[in-house]
Write a protein that holds these residues in place. Structure first.
Motif, PDB file in Angstrom:
ATOM      1  N   MET A  51       0.825  -1.201   0.000  1.00 59.57           N
ATOM      2  CA  MET A  51       0.000   0.000   0.000  1.00 59.57           C
ATOM      3  C   MET A  51       0.865   1.260   0.000  1.00 59.57           C
ATOM      4  O   MET A  51       0.626   2.202  -0.724  1.00 59.57           O
ATOM      5  CB  MET A  51      -0.887  -0.023   1.240  1.00 59.57           C
ATOM      6  N   ILE A  52       1.924   1.217   0.860  1.00 64.87           N
ATOM      7  CA  ILE A  52       2.771   2.399   0.971  1.00 64.87           C
ATOM      8  C   ILE A  52       3.848   2.347  -0.107  1.00 64.87           C
ATOM      9  O   ILE A  52       4.354   1.292  -0.454  1.00 64.87           O
ATOM     10  CB  ILE A  52       3.422   2.471   2.380  1.00 64.87           C
ATOM     11  N   GLY A  53       4.198   3.552  -0.654  1.00 73.31           N
ATOM     12  CA  GLY A  53       5.252   3.607  -1.647  1.00 73.31           C
ATOM     13  C   GLY A  53       4.805   3.100  -3.006  1.00 73.31           C
ATOM     14  O   GLY A  53       5.532   2.385  -3.676  1.00 73.31           O
TER      15      GLY A  53
ATOM     16  N   ALA B 159      -0.273   6.335  -8.896  1.00 74.08           N
ATOM     17  CA  ALA B 159      -1.123   6.055  -7.721  1.00 74.08           C
ATOM     18  C   ALA B 159      -1.045   7.195  -6.721  1.00 74.08           C
ATOM     19  O   ALA B 159      -2.050   7.573  -6.109  1.00 74.08           O
ATOM     20  CB  ALA B 159      -0.693   4.752  -7.071  1.00 74.08           C
ATOM     21  N   MET B 160       0.164   7.763  -6.594  1.00 69.56           N
ATOM     22  CA  MET B 160       0.329   8.880  -5.649  1.00 69.56           C
ATOM     23  C   MET B 160      -0.426  10.118  -6.127  1.00 69.56           C
ATOM     24  O   MET B 160      -1.058  10.820  -5.330  1.00 69.56           O
ATOM     25  CB  MET B 160       1.815   9.198  -5.451  1.00 69.56           C
TER      26      MET B 160
ATOM     27  N   ALA C 104      -4.064   9.463  -5.589  1.00 66.59           N
ATOM     28  CA  ALA C 104      -4.382   9.578  -4.160  1.00 66.59           C
ATOM     29  C   ALA C 104      -4.426  11.042  -3.738  1.00 66.59           C
ATOM     30  O   ALA C 104      -5.318  11.464  -3.000  1.00 66.59           O
ATOM     31  CB  ALA C 104      -3.344   8.832  -3.336  1.00 66.59           C
TER      32      ALA C 104
END
Lengths: 344, 48
Positions: B1-3, B8-9, B12
Motif C-alpha cells: 500500500m505504501i510507496g 497512484a500517488m 491519491a
C-alpha cells in the motif's frame, strides 16, 4: 434513484450518520473512525475500503471542526505542532512494540485487552474526576490567551508537570507556561499508545492535554482536532494509493458531519466543562463495552456479536450526541433567563 | 500500500484534494447559512 453510484436512501442514511458523528467529533475531538469503520464493515464493505474511507472522512471532518474551533479561539497551533512531532516519534516506538508482540503471536489478544482496559480506564477516570469536582458551574469556557487559570482549575498532575521549569518554556493558550520537553514527553507517550493499539488516539490525547499539561478542555479538543487533520490526511493518502477511499461513501458522510461538527464545536463553548468530561467518559465506557463484545465475538466465532457491538456504539453515539445538543439548548435558555430583566 | 507508483500517488493526492475541497466548500457554505440562520434559531431556542 441513484447518485454517485449509490441509492438515495443510502445517501440520506450516510448524511444522517455523518451529522451524528460530526456532533461528537466537534465536541470531543474523537470518534470518527471509531464509529465509521465498524459501521462500514457491518454494511459489507471490504476492510481496506472501510478503513481508507473512514480515514478520509475523519480527515475532512477534522478540517471543518478545526476551522470552527479556530473561529472560537480554541486551537493552539504551537502546541499542536509539538504534539504532532512527539506523537509521530511515539507511534514509531509503539509500532515496534506491536511488531515484537506479533512475532510472539500475542499481538491480537494483548492489543484487544489493552484497548478495552484503556478505553474503560480513561472513561472511568474522566467521569470520576468530573463527578468529584461536584458539577457546579464547572470551569470557565473563556480561553483568552492572557487570562490566567486559577490553580484549582488545573488538575494536580498538570500542576506538577507545569512546575518543572526545564528550558525552553513555552506559553500555552489558557495563560500558562510549560516546559517544551514535558509537552514532547506527553505527546511521545500518547503516540506510543496510539501506535501500539493502531488507533488514531483522539481519546488518549484530549484527556492527556487536559490532565497532564493543563490545557483548558475546549482548547484541548481544538488542538487535538488540528493534529487529526495531519494524521487523518496522511493515513487516507496512504490508503487512497491503493484505491481504498470510496468518495461515494465519504462525500455524503462529510455533508452531514460538516453541519454536526459546527454544532458540536459551538456546544463546547456553551456546555459546562464538567458535563463535557462526563459525556466523554460515558462515551468511552460504552465504547469499551462495545469493543469487548466484538472481541468476545471474534474469540467465540459469533459474528452476531459484531452487530451487537455496532448497535452499542451507535446507541452510545445517539445518546451522547443527543445529550450534548440538549445541554447546549438548556444552557442557551438558562443564559437567556439569567440575562433578561425581571418580569413585571 | 505504501510507496506506490507515481500515478497512484497523483491519484491519491487528487482524491484527498477532492475531500479537502468538499470540506472547505461545506465549511464556507454552512458558515454562510449560519450567519443568516443562527441568530433567529438561537433566539427561538431562548424564547421557547
Amino acid at each position: 434513484m441513484e447518485l454517485l453510484g449509490i441509492s438515495l436512501a443510502l445517501i440520506v442514511m450516510f448524511v444522517g450518520f455523518g451529522l451524528l458523528i460530526g456532533i461528537l467529533f466537534g465536541f470531543f475531538g474523537m470518534g470518527g473512525s471509531f464509529l465509521v469503520t465498524p459501521a462500514l464493515l457491518v454494511m459489507g464493505y471490504d476492510a481496506n475500503v472501510a478503513v481508507g474511507s473512514g480515514l478520509a472522512f475523519v480527515f475532512g471532518t477534522s478540517v471543518i471542526a478545526t476551522l470552527k474551533h479556530r473561529d472560537l479561539g480554541q486551537v493552539d497551533y504551537k502546541l499542536g505542532i509539538l504534539m504532532i512531532a512527539g506523537t509521530t516519534a511515539g507511534i514509531e516506538v509503539g509500532k515496534v512494540g506491536l511488531e515484537y508482540l506479533q512475532e510472539l503471536g500475542l499481538a491480537g489478544s494483548v492489543v484487544s485487552v489493552a484497548y478495552v482496559f484503556l478505553l474503560g480506564g480513561i472513561g472511568v477516570f474522566v467521569t470520576y474526576e468530573a463527578m468529584k469536582s461536584g458539577g457546579g458551574d464547572g470551569l470557565e469556557h473563556d480561553v483568552d490567551e492572557d487570562a490566567d487559570l486559577e490553580d484549582e482549575e488545573i488538575p494536580e498532575i498538570a500542576q506538577k508537570i507545569q512546575s518543572y521549569s526545564v528550558p525552553p518554556m513555552i506559553s500555552i493558550r489558557g495563560g500558562f507556561t510549560v516546559s517544551l520537553w514535558m509537552v514532547l514527553l506527553v505527546a511521545f507517550a500518547t503516540g506510543v499508545l496510539s501506535g501500539f493499539l493502531g488507533v488514531g488516539g483522539g481519546f488518549i490525547r484530549m484527556p492527556a492535554l487536559f490532565y497532564l499539561i493543563g490545557v483548558p478542555v475546549p482548547v484541548a479538543v481544538g488542538t487535538d482536532l488540528f493534529e487529526i487533520v495531519f494524521s487523518g490526511g496522511i493515513g487516507s493518502f496512504l490508503y487512497a494509493q491503493s484505491g481504498a477511499v470510496d468518495l461515494s461513501i465519504v462525500a455524503p458522510l462529510l455533508a452531514g458531519s460538516a453541519l454536526g461538527a459546527r454544532v458540536g464545536a459551538a456546544a463546547t463553548n456553551l456546555v459546562n466543562e464538567d458535563d463535557i468530561k462526563v459525556y466523554f467518559g460515558v462515551m468511552l465506557l460504552l465504547g469499551s463495552i462495545a469493543v469487548a463484545v466484538r472481541e468476545i465475538g471474534g474469540v467465540l466465532e459469533m459474528p452476531v456479536l459484531d452487530t451487537v457491538s455496532l448497535a452499542i456504539i451507535l446507541g452510545a453515539a445517539l445518546l451522547v450526541s443527543g445529550a450534548v445538543v440538549y445541554s447546549a439548548i438548556t444552557m442557551l435558555r438558562s443564559e437567556a433567563s439569567a440575562s433578561s430583566p425581571a418580569a413585571d | 500500500m505504501i510507496g506506490g507508483s507515481v500515478d497512484a500517488m497523483i491519484e491519491a493526492g487528487l482524491v484527498i484534494g477532492i475531500v479537502l475541497l468538499e470540506a472547505i466548500v461545506l465549511y464556507v457554505g454552512y458558515g454562510a447559512a449560519e450567519q443568516v440562520l443562527a441568530g433567529p434559531v438561537v433566539d427561538r431556542i431562548k424564547n421557547v
